[in-house]
Design a protein around this motif. Structure first.
Motif, PDB file in Angstrom:
ATOM      1  N   ILE A 164      62.520   2.534  48.429  1.00  0.00           N
ATOM      2  CA  ILE A 164      62.511   1.391  47.513  1.00  0.00           C
ATOM      3  C   ILE A 164      63.848   1.258  46.792  1.00  0.00           C
ATOM      4  O   ILE A 164      64.453   0.179  46.748  1.00  0.00           O
ATOM      5  N   THR A 165      64.331   2.356  46.228  1.00  0.00           N
ATOM      6  CA  THR A 165      65.604   2.323  45.499  1.00  0.00           C
ATOM      7  C   THR A 165      66.759   1.929  46.413  1.00  0.00           C
ATOM      8  O   THR A 165      67.620   1.106  46.050  1.00  0.00           O
ATOM      9  N   GLY A 200      57.050  -2.774  46.819  1.00  0.00           N
ATOM     10  CA  GLY A 200      58.265  -2.579  46.029  1.00  0.00           C
ATOM     11  C   GLY A 200      59.432  -3.387  46.542  1.00  0.00           C
ATOM     12  O   GLY A 200      60.167  -4.020  45.766  1.00  0.00           O
ATOM     13  N   ARG A 252      52.944   0.838  49.153  1.00  0.00           N
ATOM     14  CA  ARG A 252      53.794   0.913  47.947  1.00  0.00           C
ATOM     15  C   ARG A 252      55.234   0.512  48.260  1.00  0.00           C
ATOM     16  O   ARG A 252      55.874  -0.204  47.487  1.00  0.00           O
ATOM     17  N   ILE A 253      55.733   0.959  49.414  1.00  0.00           N
ATOM     18  CA  ILE A 253      57.111   0.631  49.788  1.00  0.00           C
ATOM     19  C   ILE A 253      57.286  -0.868  49.964  1.00  0.00           C
ATOM     20  O   ILE A 253      58.197  -1.484  49.394  1.00  0.00           O
ATOM     21  N   GLU A 258      55.824  10.574  48.865  1.00  0.00           N
ATOM     22  CA  GLU A 258      56.136   9.904  47.600  1.00  0.00           C
ATOM     23  C   GLU A 258      57.635   9.926  47.317  1.00  0.00           C
ATOM     24  O   GLU A 258      58.214   8.909  46.907  1.00  0.00           O
ATOM     25  N   LYS A 259      58.253  11.062  47.548  1.00  0.00           N
ATOM     26  CA  LYS A 259      59.694  11.178  47.297  1.00  0.00           C
ATOM     27  C   LYS A 259      60.484  10.279  48.249  1.00  0.00           C
ATOM     28  O   LYS A 259      61.452   9.614  47.843  1.00  0.00           O
ATOM     29  N   HIS A 306      51.330   4.872  51.332  1.00  0.00           N
ATOM     30  CA  HIS A 306      52.747   4.965  50.968  1.00  0.00           C
ATOM     31  C   HIS A 306      53.513   3.734  51.464  1.00  0.00           C
ATOM     32  O   HIS A 306      54.404   3.231  50.765  1.00  0.00           O
ATOM     33  N   GLU A 336      66.827  12.732  44.017  1.00  0.00           N
ATOM     34  CA  GLU A 336      66.654  11.282  44.071  1.00  0.00           C
ATOM     35  C   GLU A 336      67.984  10.635  44.430  1.00  0.00           C
ATOM     36  O   GLU A 336      69.047  11.211  44.209  1.00  0.00           O
ATOM     37  N   SER A 394      59.300   7.612  49.745  1.00  0.00           N
ATOM     38  CA  SER A 394      58.981   6.222  49.393  1.00  0.00           C
ATOM     39  C   SER A 394      59.845   5.759  48.228  1.00  0.00           C
ATOM     40  O   SER A 394      60.358   4.626  48.229  1.00  0.00           O
ATOM     41  N   ASP A 395      60.005   6.608  47.235  1.00  0.00           N
ATOM     42  CA  ASP A 395      60.882   6.279  46.106  1.00  0.00           C
ATOM     43  C   ASP A 395      62.291   5.982  46.599  1.00  0.00           C
ATOM     44  O   ASP A 395      62.939   5.019  46.156  1.00  0.00           O
ATOM     45  N   MET A 396      62.769   6.833  47.526  1.00  0.00           N
ATOM     46  CA  MET A 396      64.107   6.647  48.075  1.00  0.00           C
ATOM     47  C   MET A 396      64.207   5.314  48.799  1.00  0.00           C
ATOM     48  O   MET A 396      65.172   4.560  48.624  1.00  0.00           O
TER      49      MET A 396
END
Length: 349
Positions: free
Chosen positions: A189-190, A232, A228-229, A182-183, A225, A114, A185-187
């Motif tokens: 957003i953060t 976010g 979600r992005i 998903e991984k 995805h 992450e 997408s998390d990146m």
């Protein structure tokens, strides 16, 4: 020296508010065609420039000074955050991003880490803070690559013309694919949240190569995805743009997403996009190759595009893709001046 009054025209246009002129910026406006940048590149790599906040800020701000654009876009690469995830990426001259550990199986996806922007890319955040607190009087656009485009490099091992390995992975290993999405997408957003917190006023998500997919596959493998992005990112209350090349068949899908601005390449006219029911602000879309033509040709094409874009306040002028290295800086200055003058005359009537 005090900054000029803050020019928020592009933010208003992104939200469809009335403006006195059409805002303009150019994709890949920093670098490439600028003599000052080429001089820097004689002694500095892209990696070295982006890791030096003062130098990176200079490169980012240079086109604003030279072309009088209504926004700056941060000088960096979409691959910049991937190292934090454990991706062995190197930008090779004449080739582009090359991945030393391409993804082949779900175990490769599970190994991805992450991003912690403050620890992993502090130089990017420092560049943003320097620009937005001391140097710019226009909004700074932050950005990220979208999951499909990033995944295409991570799976292919580098640039691709047909994305066969990427599609095969998507079709053959759907569980692995969605985990990778998903991984990433998390990146996204953060990473974008950190850019906004540091001072960026707008975000563009580059899904440069997603046009390789048809609409059905986009809905199945990508859209959830992206939903979600964008949801976010918009928690931070900044306008968000989506853009891809050769993706005109997907604009109705983009219009359904929680974005503010839909970027068009040169393949689809603005009026055609409106006829397809696109209600978002549109951005684009001069073919960058036209910038190599005589000025009379450029001006005629600019009028044609602006006459369509100016039918709504929801319009931002840009190219349909990035500036070519061969384009003369004076041409970009003239384009910006023409867009400002022509649109101001139209809006004042």
């Amino acid at each position: 020296m005090a900054l000029k009054p803050f020019n928020d025209t592009i933010l208003k246009a992104a939200y469809g508010e009335k403006t006195t002129h059409t805002p303009v910026w150019f994709m890949r406006q920093a670098g490439r065609s600028q003599p000052e940048y080429r001089k820097i590149k004689e002694t500095h790599s892209l990696f070295e420039i982006t890791h030096d906040p003062e130098l990176c800020a200079y490169v980012t701000k240079l086109p604003v000074d030279q072309y009088n654009t209504d926004a700056a876009i941060l000088y960096k690469d979409i691959m910049s955050p991937l190292g934090a995830l454990g991706v062995d990426v190197e930008i090779k001259s004449g080739i582009g991003p090359v991945i030393g550990n391409p993804i082949r199986h779900i175990s490769d996806v599970q190994k991805l880490g992450e991003i912690n922007p403050e620890q992993d890319v502090p130089y990017i955040l420092d560049t943003i803070k320097l620009l937005t607190t001391e140097q710019l009087n226009v909004p700074l656009i932050g950005f990220t690559g979208a999951p499909f485009t990033l995944a295409s490099y991570m799976i292919e091992g580098g640039p691709s013309k047909n994305y066969n390995k990427t599609k095969a992975f998507m079709y053959e290993q759907p569980e692995s694919w969605h985990l990778l999405m998903e991984k990433l997408s998390d990146m996204c957003i953060t990473y974008t949240h950190a850019q906004i917190d540091a001072g960026c006023k707008m975000i563009q998500v580059f899904d440069s190569w997603v046009g390789a997919l048809n609409r059905e596959d986009y809905r199945t493998f990508i859209a959830p995805h992206m939903q979600r992005i964008f949801t976010g990112i918009k928690e931070k209350n900044v306008p968000v743009t989506t853009f891809g090349v050769g993706a005109s068949h997907l604009i109705e899908e983009w219009n359904a997403l929680p974005v503010d601005v839909v970027g068009l390449d040169w393949r689809l006219q603005i009026e055609e996009a409106r006829e397809k029911g696109i209600t978002k602000t549109l951005q684009g879309n001069l073919d960058p190759a036209i910038l190599l033509a005589p000025w009379a040709v450029i001006e005629e094409r600019l009028k044609r595009i602006l006459d369509q874009g100016l039918q709504s306040d929801s319009y931002i002028f840009n190219l349909g893709h990035g500036v070519f290295p061969e384009v003369k800086p004076d041409t970009l200055r003239r384009v910006s001046e023409f867009v400002h003058t022509y649109s101001a005359d139209y809006k004042s009537k």
